[in-house]
Design a protein around this motif. Sequence first.
Motif, PDB file in Angstrom:
ATOM      1  N   ARG A   1       0.834  -1.208   0.000  1.00 48.70           N
ATOM      2  CA  ARG A   1       0.000   0.000   0.000  1.00 48.70           C
ATOM      3  C   ARG A   1       0.868   1.257   0.000  1.00 48.70           C
ATOM      4  NH1 ARG A   1      -4.463   1.688   4.643  1.00 48.70           N
ATOM      5  NH2 ARG A   1      -5.219   3.578   3.587  1.00 48.70           N
ATOM      6  N   GLU A   2       1.896   1.295   0.848  1.00 56.05           N
ATOM      7  CA  GLU A   2       2.784   2.462   0.863  1.00 56.05           C
ATOM      8  C   GLU A   2       3.558   2.598  -0.447  1.00 56.05           C
ATOM      9  OE1 GLU A   2       1.402   1.853   4.770  1.00 56.05           O
ATOM     10  OE2 GLU A   2       2.457   0.428   3.488  1.00 56.05           O
ATOM     11  N   LEU A   3       3.945   1.479  -1.023  1.00 53.45           N
ATOM     12  CA  LEU A   3       4.657   1.546  -2.297  1.00 53.45           C
ATOM     13  C   LEU A   3       3.766   2.099  -3.400  1.00 53.45           C
ATOM     14  CD1 LEU A   3       6.517  -1.898  -2.195  1.00 53.45           C
ATOM     15  CD2 LEU A   3       7.500   0.360  -1.778  1.00 53.45           C
ATOM     16  N   TYR A   4       2.495   1.719  -3.399  1.00 58.26           N
ATOM     17  CA  TYR A   4       1.582   2.179  -4.447  1.00 58.26           C
ATOM     18  C   TYR A   4       1.160   3.628  -4.229  1.00 58.26           C
ATOM     19  CZ  TYR A   4      -2.402   2.239  -7.629  1.00 58.26           C
ATOM     20  OH  TYR A   4      -3.281   2.562  -8.637  1.00 58.26           O
ATOM     21  N   GLN A   5       0.914   4.012  -2.986  1.00 57.05           N
ATOM     22  CA  GLN A   5       0.491   5.383  -2.722  1.00 57.05           C
ATOM     23  C   GLN A   5       1.618   6.384  -2.954  1.00 57.05           C
ATOM     24  OE1 GLN A   5      -1.091   5.351   1.259  1.00 57.05           O
ATOM     25  NE2 GLN A   5      -3.092   4.585   0.598  1.00 57.05           N
ATOM     26  N   SER A   6       2.858   5.984  -2.726  1.00 54.70           N
ATOM     27  CA  SER A   6       3.995   6.868  -2.989  1.00 54.70           C
ATOM     28  C   SER A   6       4.418   6.855  -4.450  1.00 54.70           C
ATOM     29  CB  SER A   6       5.178   6.465  -2.110  1.00 54.70           C
ATOM     30  OG  SER A   6       5.625   5.161  -2.446  1.00 54.70           O
ATOM     31  N   ARG A   7       3.740   6.067  -5.275  1.00 52.82           N
ATOM     32  CA  ARG A   7       4.040   5.929  -6.701  1.00 52.82           C
ATOM     33  C   ARG A   7       5.421   5.335  -6.945  1.00 52.82           C
ATOM     34  NH1 ARG A   7      -0.321   5.157  -8.371  1.00 52.82           N
ATOM     35  NH2 ARG A   7       0.339   5.575 -10.520  1.00 52.82           N
ATOM     36  N   CYS A   8       5.914   4.576  -5.972  1.00 55.25           N
ATOM     37  CA  CYS A   8       7.137   3.825  -6.213  1.00 55.25           C
ATOM     38  C   CYS A   8       6.870   2.707  -7.217  1.00 55.25           C
ATOM     39  CB  CYS A   8       7.670   3.254  -4.901  1.00 55.25           C
ATOM     40  SG  CYS A   8       9.297   2.505  -5.018  1.00 55.25           S
ATOM     41  N   ILE A   9       5.649   2.188  -7.194  1.00 53.95           N
ATOM     42  CA  ILE A   9       5.158   1.284  -8.225  1.00 53.95           C
ATOM     43  C   ILE A   9       3.875   1.892  -8.780  1.00 53.95           C
ATOM     44  CG2 ILE A   9       6.195  -0.811  -7.285  1.00 53.95           C
ATOM     45  CD1 ILE A   9       3.536  -1.434  -5.960  1.00 53.95           C
ATOM     46  N   HIS A  10       3.613   1.647 -10.030  1.00 52.63           N
ATOM     47  CA  HIS A  10       2.465   2.270 -10.689  1.00 52.63           C
ATOM     48  C   HIS A  10       1.309   1.292 -10.896  1.00 52.63           C
ATOM     49  CE1 HIS A  10       4.618   6.016 -11.538  1.00 52.63           C
ATOM     50  NE2 HIS A  10       5.667   5.251 -11.780  1.00 52.63           N
ATOM     51  N   ARG A  11       1.511   0.049 -10.605  1.00 52.84           N
ATOM     52  CA  ARG A  11       0.428  -0.922 -10.652  1.00 52.84           C
ATOM     53  C   ARG A  11       0.767  -2.059  -9.702  1.00 52.84           C
ATOM     54  NH1 ARG A  11       0.980  -5.276 -14.514  1.00 52.84           N
ATOM     55  NH2 ARG A  11       3.129  -5.390 -15.277  1.00 52.84           N
ATOM     56  N   VAL A  12      -0.236  -2.854  -9.405  1.00 50.69           N
ATOM     57  CA  VAL A  12      -0.056  -3.925  -8.424  1.00 50.69           C
ATOM     58  C   VAL A  12      -0.123  -5.297  -9.086  1.00 50.69           C
ATOM     59  CG1 VAL A  12      -0.998  -4.966  -6.346  1.00 50.69           C
ATOM     60  CG2 VAL A  12      -0.955  -2.491  -6.566  1.00 50.69           C
ATOM     61  N   ALA A  13      -1.026  -5.459 -10.063  1.00 49.23           N
ATOM     62  CA  ALA A  13      -1.212  -6.744 -10.739  1.00 49.23           C
ATOM     63  C   ALA A  13      -1.518  -7.837  -9.707  1.00 49.23           C
ATOM     64  CB  ALA A  13       0.001  -7.086 -11.593  1.00 49.23           C
ATOM     65  N   ASP A  14      -0.705  -8.906  -9.652  1.00 51.14           N
ATOM     66  CA  ASP A  14      -0.912  -9.996  -8.701  1.00 51.14           C
ATOM     67  C   ASP A  14      -0.006  -9.891  -7.486  1.00 51.14           C
ATOM     68  OD1 ASP A  14      -2.844 -11.128 -10.333  1.00 51.14           O
ATOM     69  OD2 ASP A  14      -1.354 -12.242 -11.479  1.00 51.14           O
ATOM     70  N   GLY A  15       0.786  -8.846  -7.383  1.00 55.43           N
ATOM     71  CA  GLY A  15       1.688  -8.674  -6.257  1.00 55.43           C
ATOM     72  C   GLY A  15       2.955  -7.957  -6.682  1.00 55.43           C
ATOM     73  N   VAL A  16       3.879  -7.815  -5.734  1.00 52.44           N
ATOM     74  CA  VAL A  16       5.139  -7.107  -5.957  1.00 52.44           C
ATOM     75  C   VAL A  16       6.278  -8.038  -5.570  1.00 52.44           C
ATOM     76  CG1 VAL A  16       6.542  -5.109  -5.339  1.00 52.44           C
ATOM     77  CG2 VAL A  16       4.055  -4.884  -5.512  1.00 52.44           C
ATOM     78  N   LYS A  17       7.300  -8.100  -6.437  1.00 47.70           N
ATOM     79  CA  LYS A  17       8.488  -8.897  -6.162  1.00 47.70           C
ATOM     80  C   LYS A  17       9.692  -7.971  -6.036  1.00 47.70           C
ATOM     81  CE  LYS A  17      11.258 -12.821  -7.696  1.00 47.70           C
ATOM     82  NZ  LYS A  17      11.423 -13.922  -8.679  1.00 47.70           N
ATOM     83  N   LEU A  18      10.405  -8.082  -4.924  1.00 49.01           N
ATOM     84  CA  LEU A  18      11.581  -7.260  -4.672  1.00 49.01           C
ATOM     85  C   LEU A  18      12.809  -7.922  -5.287  1.00 49.01           C
ATOM     86  CD1 LEU A  18      12.463  -4.657  -3.205  1.00 49.01           C
ATOM     87  CD2 LEU A  18      13.006  -6.104  -1.223  1.00 49.01           C
ATOM     88  N   LEU A  19      13.544  -7.149  -6.083  1.00 52.99           N
ATOM     89  CA  LEU A  19      14.742  -7.642  -6.760  1.00 52.99           C
ATOM     90  C   LEU A  19      15.982  -6.954  -6.199  1.00 52.99           C
ATOM     91  CD1 LEU A  19      13.421  -7.694 -10.429  1.00 52.99           C
ATOM     92  CD2 LEU A  19      13.413  -9.548  -8.755  1.00 52.99           C
ATOM     93  N   GLY A  20      17.159  -7.535  -6.447  1.00 45.92           N
ATOM     94  CA  GLY A  20      18.393  -7.074  -5.807  1.00 45.92           C
ATOM     95  C   GLY A  20      19.268  -6.188  -6.657  1.00 45.92           C
ATOM     96  N   ASP A  21      18.762  -5.606  -7.739  1.00 45.28           N
ATOM     97  CA  ASP A  21      19.590  -4.710  -8.545  1.00 45.28           C
ATOM     98  C   ASP A  21      19.910  -3.443  -7.759  1.00 45.28           C
ATOM     99  OD1 ASP A  21      19.375  -6.567 -10.477  1.00 45.28           O
ATOM    100  OD2 ASP A  21      18.107  -5.399 -11.836  1.00 45.28           O
ATOM    101  N   GLY A  22      21.187  -3.062  -7.761  1.00 42.20           N
ATOM    102  CA  GLY A  22      21.603  -1.888  -7.000  1.00 42.20           C
ATOM    103  C   GLY A  22      21.646  -2.141  -5.505  1.00 42.20           C
ATOM    104  N   ALA A  23      22.064  -3.344  -5.123  1.00 38.84           N
ATOM    105  CA  ALA A  23      22.078  -3.697  -3.700  1.00 38.84           C
ATOM    106  C   ALA A  23      23.057  -2.837  -2.914  1.00 38.84           C
ATOM    107  CB  ALA A  23      22.418  -5.177  -3.535  1.00 38.84           C
ATOM    108  N   SER A  24      24.102  -2.362  -3.566  1.00 37.97           N
ATOM    109  CA  SER A  24      25.083  -1.544  -2.850  1.00 37.97           C
ATOM    110  C   SER A  24      24.533  -0.183  -2.450  1.00 37.97           C
ATOM    111  CB  SER A  24      26.331  -1.363  -3.721  1.00 37.97           C
ATOM    112  OG  SER A  24      26.003  -0.726  -4.947  1.00 37.97           O
ATOM    113  N   HIS A  25      23.456   0.256  -3.072  1.00 40.75           N
ATOM    114  CA  HIS A  25      22.890   1.572  -2.772  1.00 40.75           C
ATOM    115  C   HIS A  25      21.953   1.531  -1.559  1.00 40.75           C
ATOM    116  CE1 HIS A  25      24.433   3.373  -6.480  1.00 40.75           C
ATOM    117  NE2 HIS A  25      24.065   2.250  -7.084  1.00 40.75           N
TER     118      HIS A  25
END
Length: 265
Positions: A142-166
């Motif tokens: 919910r926080e990710l969608y309301q902050s527009r960090c993601i623009h759609r939800v579909a069937d869920g959200v998967k967190l990936l590790g690109d840019g892990a050093s940041h």
Amino acid sequence: MPSVLSWMAAPLRLLARPTVRAGTSAMALPRIPMATYATVSPVRVGNLTPAQPKKNRKRLGRGDGSGRGGTSTRGHKGQKARSGNGKPKPGFEGGQTPLTRLIPKRGFVNSHAQTLVPLNVDRLQYWIDQGRLNPAEPITIRELYQSRCIHRVADGVKLLGDGASHLTTPIQIVVSRASQSAIKAVEAAGGSIVCRYYNATSLRALLQPHKWLLKNKPLPHFADPVSKRDLLWYSSPNNRGYLALRDAQERAAANAADSAGAPRR
């Protein structure tokens, strides 16, 4: 008795302009009615009438008295004789192989596949640096969608590790799934991650709880997975599944109850 020619010549006499004699004024002349186009109703679309009488529309379903029989020109009990189930379905081609079956198909479409929205940890850190996400509170879909960090939800959200050093901020995040590199990046920064199963109703209740609150109805409970594949995935501690976390909490509570000597529930 006046003749027919005299009646026909009467309108012509009305249209004839009288001659003005010498020594007389125009005001002394008698007023003679004149037939002009102004006295006729104007021609409009509503005034137009056909030159021949219109054809009466065919009134069906009025019985034998209508002159078309009791079947209303539809015959006796055929495929198109009645309305309802007798009509062919869209795509029916008279019994021959329809075009949708005639064309060969290639590939495979998994009807049970889920569409997960990808989210990288570097984008998550960028949203935290801009103040769009509060790392002091748990971050859910919910926080990710309301902050527009993601623009759609579909069937869920998967967190990936690109840019892990940041990723340097410790966070508590709850998503549908996460890769092993993303789990290592979150825990290396001092945070925690939980992967939780969501169905369509759970996601809708998470994003829009006001739809239930306005109707004075309780929020639906979060559903557990049904398929064996999802049960095994969310029960694995390596995936940080919520079922594994629940089992660990229940075992810890049972061990604490045994050590205290309290009866189990």
